[in-house]
Design a protein around this motif. Structure first.
Motif, PDB file in Angstrom:
ATOM      1  N   CYS A 232       0.844  -1.183   0.000  1.00 11.89           N
ATOM      2  CA  CYS A 232       0.000   0.000   0.000  1.00 11.89           C
ATOM      3  C   CYS A 232       0.887   1.242   0.000  1.00 11.89           C
ATOM      4  O   CYS A 232       2.097   1.165   0.220  1.00 11.89           O
ATOM      5  N   LEU A 233       0.288   2.387  -0.259  1.00  8.53           N
ATOM      6  CA  LEU A 233       1.052   3.618  -0.386  1.00  8.53           C
ATOM      7  C   LEU A 233       1.788   3.972   0.904  1.00  8.53           C
ATOM      8  O   LEU A 233       2.931   4.450   0.881  1.00  8.53           O
ATOM      9  N   THR A 234       1.171   3.701   2.058  1.00 10.25           N
ATOM     10  CA  THR A 234       1.810   4.011   3.342  1.00 10.25           C
ATOM     11  C   THR A 234       3.058   3.172   3.563  1.00 10.25           C
ATOM     12  O   THR A 234       4.119   3.683   3.943  1.00 10.25           O
ATOM     13  N   ASP A 235       2.963   1.852   3.293  1.00  9.46           N
ATOM     14  CA  ASP A 235       4.130   0.974   3.468  1.00  9.46           C
ATOM     15  C   ASP A 235       5.237   1.342   2.488  1.00  9.46           C
ATOM     16  O   ASP A 235       6.431   1.296   2.835  1.00  9.46           O
ATOM     17  N   LEU A 236       4.861   1.695   1.258  1.00 11.89           N
ATOM     18  CA  LEU A 236       5.867   2.078   0.275  1.00 11.89           C
ATOM     19  C   LEU A 236       6.603   3.348   0.709  1.00 11.89           C
ATOM     20  O   LEU A 236       7.829   3.451   0.574  1.00 11.89           O
ATOM     21  N   ALA A 237       5.852   4.319   1.260  1.00 13.12           N
ATOM     22  CA  ALA A 237       6.478   5.557   1.734  1.00 13.12           C
ATOM     23  C   ALA A 237       7.429   5.282   2.890  1.00 13.12           C
ATOM     24  O   ALA A 237       8.526   5.865   2.972  1.00 13.12           O
ATOM     25  N   TYR A 241      11.433   5.997   2.811  1.00  7.96           N
ATOM     26  CA  TYR A 241      11.986   6.881   3.839  1.00  7.96           C
ATOM     27  C   TYR A 241      13.114   6.189   4.609  1.00  7.96           C
ATOM     28  O   TYR A 241      14.166   6.782   4.881  1.00  7.96           O
ATOM     29  N   SER A 242      12.913   4.910   4.942  1.00 10.27           N
ATOM     30  CA  SER A 242      13.946   4.168   5.664  1.00 10.27           C
ATOM     31  C   SER A 242      15.212   4.034   4.821  1.00 10.27           C
ATOM     32  O   SER A 242      16.333   4.158   5.342  1.00 10.27           O
ATOM     33  N   LYS A 243      15.054   3.797   3.538  1.00  9.42           N
ATOM     34  CA  LYS A 243      16.212   3.666   2.652  1.00  9.42           C
ATOM     35  C   LYS A 243      16.996   4.974   2.573  1.00  9.42           C
ATOM     36  O   LYS A 243      18.231   4.991   2.607  1.00  9.42           O
ATOM     37  N   LYS A 244      16.266   6.089   2.483  1.00 13.75           N
ATOM     38  CA  LYS A 244      16.944   7.381   2.409  1.00 13.75           C
ATOM     39  C   LYS A 244      17.668   7.711   3.714  1.00 13.75           C
ATOM     40  O   LYS A 244      18.763   8.288   3.694  1.00 13.75           O
ATOM     41  N   ILE A 245      17.092   7.337   4.847  1.00 14.01           N
ATOM     42  CA  ILE A 245      17.748   7.565   6.136  1.00 14.01           C
ATOM     43  C   ILE A 245      19.036   6.751   6.226  1.00 14.01           C
ATOM     44  O   ILE A 245      20.084   7.243   6.654  1.00 14.01           O
ATOM     45  N   ASN A 246      18.964   5.480   5.788  1.00 14.21           N
ATOM     46  CA  ASN A 246      20.159   4.632   5.847  1.00 14.21           C
ATOM     47  C   ASN A 246      21.240   5.133   4.894  1.00 14.21           C
ATOM     48  O   ASN A 246      22.433   5.045   5.199  1.00 14.21           O
ATOM     49  N   ASP A 247      20.835   5.654   3.731  1.00 12.55           N
ATOM     50  CA  ASP A 247      21.814   6.203   2.798  1.00 12.55           C
ATOM     51  C   ASP A 247      22.440   7.484   3.338  1.00 12.55           C
ATOM     52  O   ASP A 247      23.616   7.767   3.104  1.00 12.55           O
ATOM     53  N   GLY A 248      21.658   8.283   4.085  1.00 11.42           N
ATOM     54  CA  GLY A 248      22.168   9.536   4.619  1.00 11.42           C
ATOM     55  C   GLY A 248      23.077   9.361   5.817  1.00 11.42           C
ATOM     56  O   GLY A 248      23.960  10.189   6.071  1.00 11.42           O
ATOM     57  N   PHE A 249      22.876   8.268   6.594  1.00 13.21           N
ATOM     58  CA  PHE A 249      23.704   8.005   7.782  1.00 13.21           C
ATOM     59  C   PHE A 249      24.253   6.581   7.698  1.00 13.21           C
ATOM     60  O   PHE A 249      23.771   5.683   8.384  1.00 13.21           O
ATOM     61  N   PRO A 250      25.240   6.344   6.849  1.00 13.66           N
ATOM     62  CA  PRO A 250      25.800   4.981   6.731  1.00 13.66           C
ATOM     63  C   PRO A 250      26.563   4.591   7.987  1.00 13.66           C
ATOM     64  O   PRO A 250      27.104   5.441   8.696  1.00 13.66           O
ATOM     65  N   SER A 251      26.589   3.289   8.248  1.00 14.08           N
ATOM     66  CA  SER A 251      27.315   2.800   9.426  1.00 14.08           C
ATOM     67  C   SER A 251      28.812   2.856   9.179  1.00 14.08           C
ATOM     68  O   SER A 251      29.293   2.747   8.057  1.00 14.08           O
TER      69      SER A 251
END
Length: 379
Positions: A232-237, A241-251
Motif C-alpha cells: 500500500c502507499l503508506t508501506d511504500l512511503a 523513507y527508511s532507505k533514504k535515512i540509511n543512505d544519509g547516515f551509513p554505518s
C-alpha cells in the motif's frame, strides 16, 4: 464489542483468541471500555491496539459510509429513522440484504443495585498497545518497545448497570452465509488446483507448471520469475523513507564502543547506531517563559504595527532581534514564538474595556498639556 465477539464465538466455536484494532476515538480508548471488555470477554481478548493519530481507517469505515448513504437515501424518500428497527429497515431496503444487521436496545438494570465505579488509566492518551492478562493490563506507548507498564485489575475497578436487549438477531442468517462462502472458496481452490498443480519451490518465484517434467526443466535452468509483493502507499512511503535515512547516515566500521556520532548516537564496535530506549517516543513540550527584555522587545514591535497600521512581520522581527547586542544565542526567539505572542497581545486588545481606552487617551492628553505648560514656564 463484547456482543460482537460473543456472537462470533457462537458462530465459529474454534475461535479462542481475539485481537482488536481501532483508531484513536475517545469512545474506544478509555479506561471504562478496557475494563468492561476484560470483565465481559475474560481470556478471549488478547490485545487491543490503537493506531496513531489521523490513521486507522480501514474496510469497515468504507462499508460504514455505504450504510450511511443508504440511510440518508431512505430518509430523503420521506421515511423516518429514529429507532434501531427503522435503521435496519433503511439498510435492508437499499442494500437488499447485503449487510446482516443485529438490532439491540440498551437497557438500564435498576435491580442490579450496583454503584457506578469509574477508574482512570494514567496518561491513557499517550498509550497505544494494551495486552490483557489474567491478573493485569500491560500497556505500551509504542508496540513491543520495552517491558511495558503493568496495571493490576484490582486498581481498575469498574462496573455498569447497562444491558443489551436483543430485538432481532442475525446469527441464523449469517451462519448460512458463512457456509456459502466456505463452499465458494472450496470450489475456487479446486479450480486453481486443476489449472496449475506444480509450483516452483524457490521463494519469491511465481512460475506454475501443469506437469512435473516442466517443473524439473525449470529448476535445472533456474529461470525464475520474481514478483514484488504489492504494498500500500503508506508501506511504500515508509520503505523509501527508511532507505533514504540509511543512505544519509551509513554505518562506520571504525567506531569504538561508546563513541558518539555527529548526530548524537552511540556507535558500537560493529558500527551500528545504539539509541536509548524510548528515543522515538513523542516527548512533552517544554514551557518557555519569556524574560522581561524579550517581552519588552516584542511589545515594541507590536506597538509599531498599531501606530503605523502596518503590522511587523514576526520572522523579520526575529532576524532583527539577532542584530541587537542585548540578546545572545540563548535568548533569541523564533518567528513562530513572536507570532504567538503577537496573537496574545491582539487578543488582549480585543478584550479591553472601551472605557479604559478612553481613560488612557484622556490621561495622555493631560500629560501632553502639562508638558506644554511646563515648557512655556521654563521659557
Amino acid at each position: 464489542m463484547v456482543d460482537v465477539v460473543t456472537d462470533l464465538v457462537k458462530v465459529l466455536p474454534t475461535l479462542n483468541k481475539f485481537h482488536l484494532f481501532s483508531d484513536n476515538a475517545g469512545c474506544y480508548k478509555s479506561s471504562t471500555t478496557l475494563t468492561q471488555l476484560h470483565s465481559g470477554l475474560g481470556n478471549l481478548l488478547d490485545t487491543y491496539n490503537f493506531s496513531e493519530a489521523q490513521n486507522g481507517k480501514g474496510p469497515c469505515d468504507r462499508k460504514a459510509s455505504h450504510i450511511k448513504s443508504s440511510i440518508k437515501r431512505y430518509v430523503n424518500e420521506g421515511n423516518d429513522v429514529i429507532t434501531a428497527q427503522q435503521m435496519k429497515q433503511a439498510i435492508d431496503q437499499n442494500q437488499q440484504g447485503k449487510y446482516k444487521v443485529k438490532v439491540v436496545n440498551a437497557v438500564t438494570n435498576l435491580d442490579s443495585g450496583a454503584n457506578i465505579i469509574k477508574s482512570n488509566i494514567p496518561e491513557i492518551t499517550s498509550l497505544h498497545n494494551f495486552k490483557f492478562t489474567e491478573d493485569a493490563l500491560v500497556v505500551w506507548k509504542a508496540y513491543n518497545i520495552g517491558e511495558g507498564k503493568t496495571i493490576l485489575w484490582t486498581q481498575l475497578k469498574s462496573n455498569s448497570n447497562k444491558e443489551l436487549s436483543v430485538v432481532l438477531d442475525w446469527r441464523d442468517v449469517a451462519l448460512t452465509r458463512f457456509q456459502e462462502d466456505e463452499n465458494e472458496s472450496t470450489d475456487m481452490n479446486t479450480q486453481i488446483k486443476k489449472r496449475a498443480i506444480f509450483m516452483c519451490p524457490v521463494e519469491g518465484c511465481v512460475r506454475e507448471f501443469s506437469t512435473n517434467s516442466n517443473l524439473d526443466n525449470h529448476l535445472l535452468l533456474g529461470n525464475c520469475d520474481y514478483k514484488l509483493e504489492k504494498q500500500c502507499l503508506t508501506d511504500l512511503a515508509i520503505t523509501i523513507y527508511s532507505k533514504k535515512i540509511n543512505d544519509g547516515f551509513p554505518s562506520s566500521t571504525s567506531g569504538q564502543h561508546g563513541q558518539r556520532s555527529e548526530c548524537g548516537n552511540n556507535i558500537s564496535t560493529e558500527g551500528d547506531y545504539i539509541n536509548p530506549m524510548g528515543w522515538a517516543l513523542k516527548g512533552k513540550r517544554k514551557k518557555t517563559v519569556f524574560s522581561t527584555a524579550q517581552k519588552q522587545y516584542m511589545k515594541e514591535q507590536f506597538d509599531i504595527g498599531k501606530r503605523t497600521g502596518k503590522k511587523v512581520d514576526p520572522f523579520f522581527a526575529a532576524e532583527e532581534m539577532r542584530k541587537l547586542s542585548q540578546f545572545d544565542k540563548k535568548t533569541f526567539l523564533s518567528g513562530q514564538q513572536i507570532a504567538s505572542y503577537f496573537s496574545r497581545l491582539a487578543q488582549l486588545d480585543r478584550k479591553a474595556d472601551p472605557g479604559d481606552i478612553i481613560a488612557a487617551k484622556e490621561e495622555d492628553q493631560k500629560t501632553l498639556l502639562k508638558k506644554e505648560i511646563m515648557d512655556k514656564l521654563n521659557k
